[in-house]
Motif scaffolding. Structure first.
Motif, mmCIF file in Angstrom:
data_model
loop_
_atom_site.group_PDB
_atom_site.id
_atom_site.type_symbol
_atom_site.label_atom_id
_atom_site.label_comp_id
_atom_site.label_asym_id
_atom_site.label_seq_id
_atom_site.Cartn_x
_atom_site.Cartn_y
_atom_site.Cartn_z
ATOM 1 N N ALA A 1 0.698 -1.293 -0.061
ATOM 2 C CA ALA A 1 -0.301 -0.040 -0.438
ATOM 3 C C ALA A 1 0.877 1.159 0.028
ATOM 4 C CB ALA A 1 -1.060 0.085 1.224
ATOM 5 N N VAL A 2 0.737 2.549 -1.047
ATOM 6 C CA VAL A 2 1.312 3.515 -1.173
ATOM 7 C C VAL A 2 0.398 4.860 -1.266
ATOM 8 C CG1 VAL A 2 2.815 4.445 -3.023
ATOM 9 C CG2 VAL A 2 2.747 2.255 -2.441
ATOM 10 N N ASP A 3 0.158 5.677 0.238
ATOM 11 C CA ASP A 3 0.071 7.125 0.428
ATOM 12 C C ASP A 3 0.582 8.320 -1.054
ATOM 13 O OD1 ASP A 3 -1.342 6.072 1.908
ATOM 14 O OD2 ASP A 3 -0.116 6.250 3.692
ATOM 15 N N VAL A 4 -0.626 8.444 -2.195
ATOM 16 C CA VAL A 4 0.729 9.331 -2.536
ATOM 17 C C VAL A 4 0.127 10.525 -2.978
ATOM 18 C CG1 VAL A 4 1.138 7.446 -4.803
ATOM 19 C CG2 VAL A 4 -0.827 8.705 -4.624
ATOM 20 N N ILE A 5 0.427 11.381 -2.087
ATOM 21 C CA ILE A 5 0.268 13.311 -3.064
ATOM 22 C C ILE A 5 -0.252 13.115 -4.301
ATOM 23 C CG2 ILE A 5 0.087 14.771 -1.669
ATOM 24 C CD1 ILE A 5 1.696 14.085 0.883
ATOM 25 N N VAL A 6 -1.401 14.081 -4.901
ATOM 26 C CA VAL A 6 -1.532 14.220 -6.112
ATOM 27 C C VAL A 6 -2.115 15.835 -5.638
ATOM 28 C CG1 VAL A 6 -3.054 13.925 -7.207
ATOM 29 C CG2 VAL A 6 -2.022 11.812 -6.495
ATOM 30 N N ASN A 7 -1.797 16.230 -6.552
ATOM 31 C CA ASN A 7 -1.968 17.751 -6.403
ATOM 32 C C ASN A 7 -3.175 18.067 -7.244
ATOM 33 O OD1 ASN A 7 -1.029 18.112 -9.614
ATOM 34 N ND2 ASN A 7 0.560 19.137 -8.306
ATOM 35 N N PRO A 8 -3.810 19.321 -8.033
ATOM 36 C CA PRO A 8 -5.120 19.773 -8.590
ATOM 37 C C PRO A 8 -4.426 19.121 -9.888
ATOM 38 C CG PRO A 8 -4.872 21.008 -6.604
ATOM 39 C CD PRO A 8 -3.732 20.481 -6.788
ATOM 40 N N ALA A 9 -3.059 19.222 -10.091
ATOM 41 C CA ALA A 9 -2.712 19.528 -12.142
ATOM 42 C C ALA A 9 -2.171 18.333 -12.308
ATOM 43 C CB ALA A 9 -1.378 20.172 -12.195
ATOM 44 N N GLY A 10 -3.287 17.059 -10.616
ATOM 45 C CA GLY A 10 -2.583 15.753 -11.779
ATOM 46 C C GLY A 10 -1.759 14.462 -11.596
ATOM 47 N N GLN A 11 -0.772 15.669 -10.705
ATOM 48 C CA GLN A 11 0.600 15.127 -10.589
ATOM 49 C C GLN A 11 1.042 14.235 -8.824
ATOM 50 O OE1 GLN A 11 2.704 19.621 -11.367
ATOM 51 N NE2 GLN A 11 2.657 18.891 -13.623
ATOM 52 N N VAL A 12 1.907 13.425 -8.983
ATOM 53 C CA VAL A 12 1.872 12.961 -7.816
ATOM 54 C C VAL A 12 2.859 13.656 -7.241
ATOM 55 C CG1 VAL A 12 3.012 11.015 -6.651
ATOM 56 C CG2 VAL A 12 1.461 10.856 -8.241
ATOM 57 N N VAL A 13 3.264 14.216 -5.987
ATOM 58 C CA VAL A 13 3.713 14.810 -5.553
ATOM 59 C C VAL A 13 4.218 14.332 -4.566
ATOM 60 C CG1 VAL A 13 3.030 17.408 -6.406
ATOM 61 C CG2 VAL A 13 2.639 16.357 -4.232
ATOM 62 N N GLY A 14 4.786 13.576 -4.011
ATOM 63 C CA GLY A 14 4.663 12.335 -2.747
ATOM 64 C C GLY A 14 4.440 11.789 -2.705
ATOM 65 N N ALA A 15 5.467 9.970 -1.875
ATOM 66 C CA ALA A 15 4.691 8.742 -2.317
ATOM 67 C C ALA A 15 5.474 8.559 -1.351
ATOM 68 C CB ALA A 15 4.527 7.868 -3.660
ATOM 69 N N SER A 16 4.640 7.654 -0.789
ATOM 70 C CA SER A 16 5.593 6.753 1.030
ATOM 71 C C SER A 16 4.711 5.701 1.140
ATOM 72 C CB SER A 16 5.773 7.559 2.441
ATOM 73 O OG SER A 16 4.436 8.050 2.330
ATOM 74 N N ILE A 17 5.109 4.432 2.026
ATOM 75 C CA ILE A 17 4.689 3.312 1.332
ATOM 76 C C ILE A 17 3.642 3.479 3.112
ATOM 77 C CG2 ILE A 17 6.608 2.671 3.732
ATOM 78 C CD1 ILE A 17 4.265 0.180 1.454
ATOM 79 N N ASN A 18 2.684 3.389 3.487
ATOM 80 C CA ASN A 18 2.018 2.877 4.582
ATOM 81 C C ASN A 18 1.639 1.329 5.121
ATOM 82 O OD1 ASN A 18 -0.565 2.243 5.880
ATOM 83 N ND2 ASN A 18 -1.857 3.602 4.119
ATOM 84 N N PRO A 19 2.566 1.684 6.158
ATOM 85 C CA PRO A 19 2.822 0.321 6.637
ATOM 86 C C PRO A 19 1.863 -0.269 7.924
ATOM 87 C CG PRO A 19 3.675 1.781 7.515
ATOM 88 C CD PRO A 19 2.985 3.245 6.365
ATOM 89 N N HIS A 20 1.312 0.178 7.878
ATOM 90 C CA HIS A 20 -0.627 -0.355 8.344
ATOM 91 C C HIS A 20 -1.223 -1.134 7.072
ATOM 92 C CE1 HIS A 20 0.854 2.177 11.744
ATOM 93 N NE2 HIS A 20 0.349 2.619 10.906
ATOM 94 N N LYS A 21 -0.686 -1.084 6.508
ATOM 95 C CA LYS A 21 -1.409 -2.128 5.297
ATOM 96 C C LYS A 21 -0.673 -3.111 4.273
ATOM 97 C CE LYS A 21 -4.808 1.865 4.885
ATOM 98 N NZ LYS A 21 -4.101 2.578 5.764
ATOM 99 N N THR A 22 0.593 -2.303 4.515
ATOM 100 C CA THR A 22 0.913 -3.006 3.632
ATOM 101 C C THR A 22 1.834 -4.938 4.048
ATOM 102 O OG1 THR A 22 2.539 -0.900 2.466
ATOM 103 C CG2 THR A 22 4.061 -3.716 2.370
ATOM 104 N N THR A 23 1.465 -5.762 3.722
ATOM 105 C CA THR A 23 1.424 -7.316 3.567
ATOM 106 C C THR A 23 3.132 -7.806 2.772
ATOM 107 O OG1 THR A 23 0.423 -8.293 1.977
ATOM 108 C CG2 THR A 23 0.329 -7.585 4.019
#
Length: 362
Positions: A301-323
């Motif tokens: 599971a990866v949490d991505v931050i998307v700006n209004p223009a549709g670009q991914v400006v950040g991405a990090s692992i979500n450890p609580h949902k990753t197996t």
């Protein structure tokens, strides 16, 4: 930042092979005749006006489904659907309630295909525990409310003697909140009696204290309209108007076929929609599922931050949902997630989207 809620499908339970919530068939308990596949019950408000009893506004609708043994297997209400699971001794062991309105989500598969699937979110679970003699001794209730872990909300313990049944209800913290003692009628061995009620030839209640019921029946002698009145004054006043629609099977074999086909569809849904993500007002493209040379099985599971223009400006692992724990694969997925593109939206805020990468054995 707007946090976009994800939907996680957890353990949809479907039991279709056993009978009886107790030792009676639900057909019998619900006073149903014929081979009933399902009953749709619609409740309306009602009023008495100028001597006429009138149906008014819709209050609620529910539908109950039975299997070939006459046992309830599923109940659909306006917001929730409940599935019932039985053990080999024909005892109810679990009720799982999910949101009736499923969510459409995007699923990235091992073969790099992207599909839209339907998933359902578990709302609550009830588990039933029995002694070796078949008597219910404990019931545990859990709620999920889209949490990752089910939380115990109530524990009920049952004990029995020759003359009474004792029911103790506890909160999640273990504190006693209710104690109930039910005398057992030694002749019927049942704590439930129909004292004070009158029934008609069809077995339906027609009078209880100052309340009474009036029915219309179909060819199977199951009621299709129930009118509920109170009679405290000069004339009776209607309180509620309920209608039922029945679906019948010609034979038990036909009902078995209906149940089996539905079970297959549910199993397909379980396999296809184990995990995914959802977000409001956004669609994605350019999804990449990195190679998995070590044949890892599970999810990242990866949490991505998307700006209004549709670009991914950040991405990090979500450890609580990753197996999956393979660091190289996780890093590759994070880099792939950064390359995803989303549609443009009219907003001044970034959005947080949880993307699920699902590695399954094909």
């Amino acid at each position: 930042m707007n946090r976009i809620k994800f939907v996680l499908f957890i353990g949809l339970l479907f039991g279709v092979t056993e009978k009886g919530l107790t030792q009676e068939h639900d057909w019998k308990k619900d006073n149903l005749k014929g081979i009933v596949v399902s009953v749709k019950e619609t409740e309306y408000s009602a009023e008495t006006k100028f001597g006429e009893h009138l149906r008014k506004d819709l209050i609620s609708t529910k539908q109950i489904f039975y299997n070939e043994r006459g046992v309830i297997r599923k109940k659909i209400e306006e917001e929730y659907t409940t599935y019932y699971l039985y053990n080999k001794n024909q005892k109810l062991i679990k009720e799982t309630t999910v949101a009736s309105t499923p969510s459409r989500v995007t699923l990235i598969n091992t073969d790099e295909t992207i599909e839209e699937v339907t998933i359902m979110d578990t709302i609550s679970i009830k588990e039933y525990i029995y002694a070796s003699d078949g008597k219910l001794i404990e019931r545990n209730s859990y709620t999920k409310r889209k949490k990752e872990k089910a939380d115990l909300t109530e524990k009920v313990k049952y004990s029995y003697s020759t003359t009474e049944a004792k029911i103790l209800t506890y909160n999640a913290d273990g504190s006693l909140v209710n104690r109930e003692i039910i005398p057992i009628n030694t002749k019927t061995d049942s704590p439930r009696q129909k004292d004070g009620c009158q029934y008609n030839k069809h077995g339906d209640i027609i009078k209880r204290s100052n309340f009474f019921y009036e029915y219309t029946y179909d060819n199977h002698q199951n009621w299709t309209i129930q009118k509920f009145y109170e009679h405290y004054y000069a004339e009776p006043s209607i309180i509620r108007w309920t209608e039922r629609e029945y679906t019948y099977a010609n034979t038990l074999e036909d009902l078995v076929d209906i149940v089996q086909k539905e079970e297959i569809e549910v199993q397909k849904q379980q396999q296809q929609s184990s995990l995914g993500y959802t977000f409001s007002g956004r669609t994605g493209s350019g999804f990449i599922l990195p190679n998995n040379p070590e044949c890892e099985r599970g999810i990242v599971a990866v949490d991505v931050i998307v700006n209004p223009a549709g670009q991914v400006v950040g991405a990090s692992i979500n450890p609580h949902k990753t197996t999956i724990t393979n660091t190289a694969l996780i890093n590759a997925i994070i880099e792939a997630a950064k390359k995803t593109h989303y549609n443009v939206v009219k907003s001044s805020r970034n959005q947080l989207i949880t993307t699920i990468y699902n590695y399954r054995v094909l």
